[in-house]
Design an enzyme around this catalytic site. Sequence first.
Site, PDB file in Angstrom:
ATOM      1  CG  ASP A   1      -4.589  -0.698   1.535  1.00 23.10           C
ATOM      2  OD1 ASP A   1      -4.647  -1.578   2.418  1.00 23.10           O
ATOM      3  OD2 ASP A   1      -4.532  -0.955   0.325  1.00 23.10           O
TER       4      ASP A   1
ATOM      5  CB  SER B   1      -0.951   0.000   1.198  1.00 27.00           C
ATOM      6  OG  SER B   1      -1.725  -1.157   1.229  1.00 27.00           O
TER       7      SER B   1
END
Length: 342
Positions: free
Chosen positions: A128, A82
């Site tokens: 995320d 991420s």
Amino acid sequence: MRHKSRNRMYGGSEKRRQIRFYSANFPSAGVSERSANEPVRGGDWSDYPMAVIMTFSRFGYAPKSGADFLFKGNLPDGAGPSSSAALEVLTGKILCELWKLPVTSQQNAVFGQFAENRFIGVNCGIMDQFASAMGRSGHALLLDTYTLDVEYSPIDTSRASVVIVNSGVKHSLASSAYNTRRRECETALANICVHKRIPSLCSISDDEFKELEGFIEDESCRRRALHAVSENSRTIAAAENLRSGDIEKFGRLMNESHVSLRDNYEVSCAELDFLAERAWEMPFVFGARMTGGGFGGCTVNLVKRGSEGEFAESISSSYRERFGFDCAVYNVSPGDGAGVVR
């Protein structure tokens, strides 16, 4: 693992009201310069911070001046941990500091997701961005993505370490099947709602899904929905395991998660499967699963404290022997969300 940024703010004439980006990770890309008033996409990494600026403007926080941004990060690009979400949240944090904006960490996460959905074109969830904005040192974060309620569960770091293994296979969520998976889940939900109104797939239990899955017309959509429902149940159970200190059960849920991602959601690949399955064979590994959007990227592994070196050596040699190139191993720890270092 983090992103760092330095920035300089300047005002002055309209000509100087520019946003300029430079990344030490992509020096060959040079400086990307955008208009502060009429930002446009340039087709490179700077689309992500620019999308955040565009999002802030959309919600009433237009740039008050031009600014220079210098980014440097140690998250591997395109590997699944991420990095884009971290960059988005970091950019939002910088904007709040530069222009003294009354934006909370939760709002910053929402803005990051909006930027990726609307301007980057990836229909990602908010997990995320929320982790990057709202993380807490030494804890796992349990997020209800429907209400944005959050709970924290301590990780017993005296017993277990978090180790990331990068397969070296890059993915691109925008060009992968990620958006397709999202549409398949939406189709499954729509099929069910013809017969029973439910707000989301994750609002139903495993037993309820067994009663409703027959309403889902397409087999692929049915399996995508099965993953969404079962993963929600696993996540709730995982938080309870952490709170009770049961690392072993938590690890088994990680393994089950990978199997479902592989078989039901179908977002794994040969390299990720090998890394997970090899880790499962090691007696000092509690659990392992792929992480990120899939089709490449990383696995996350929960390894017995003190066995990190043995794990790294064993997984690396096995991977090299199987695929002919190296994976990368990172020892990480759960940390706080984006903040200012003074």
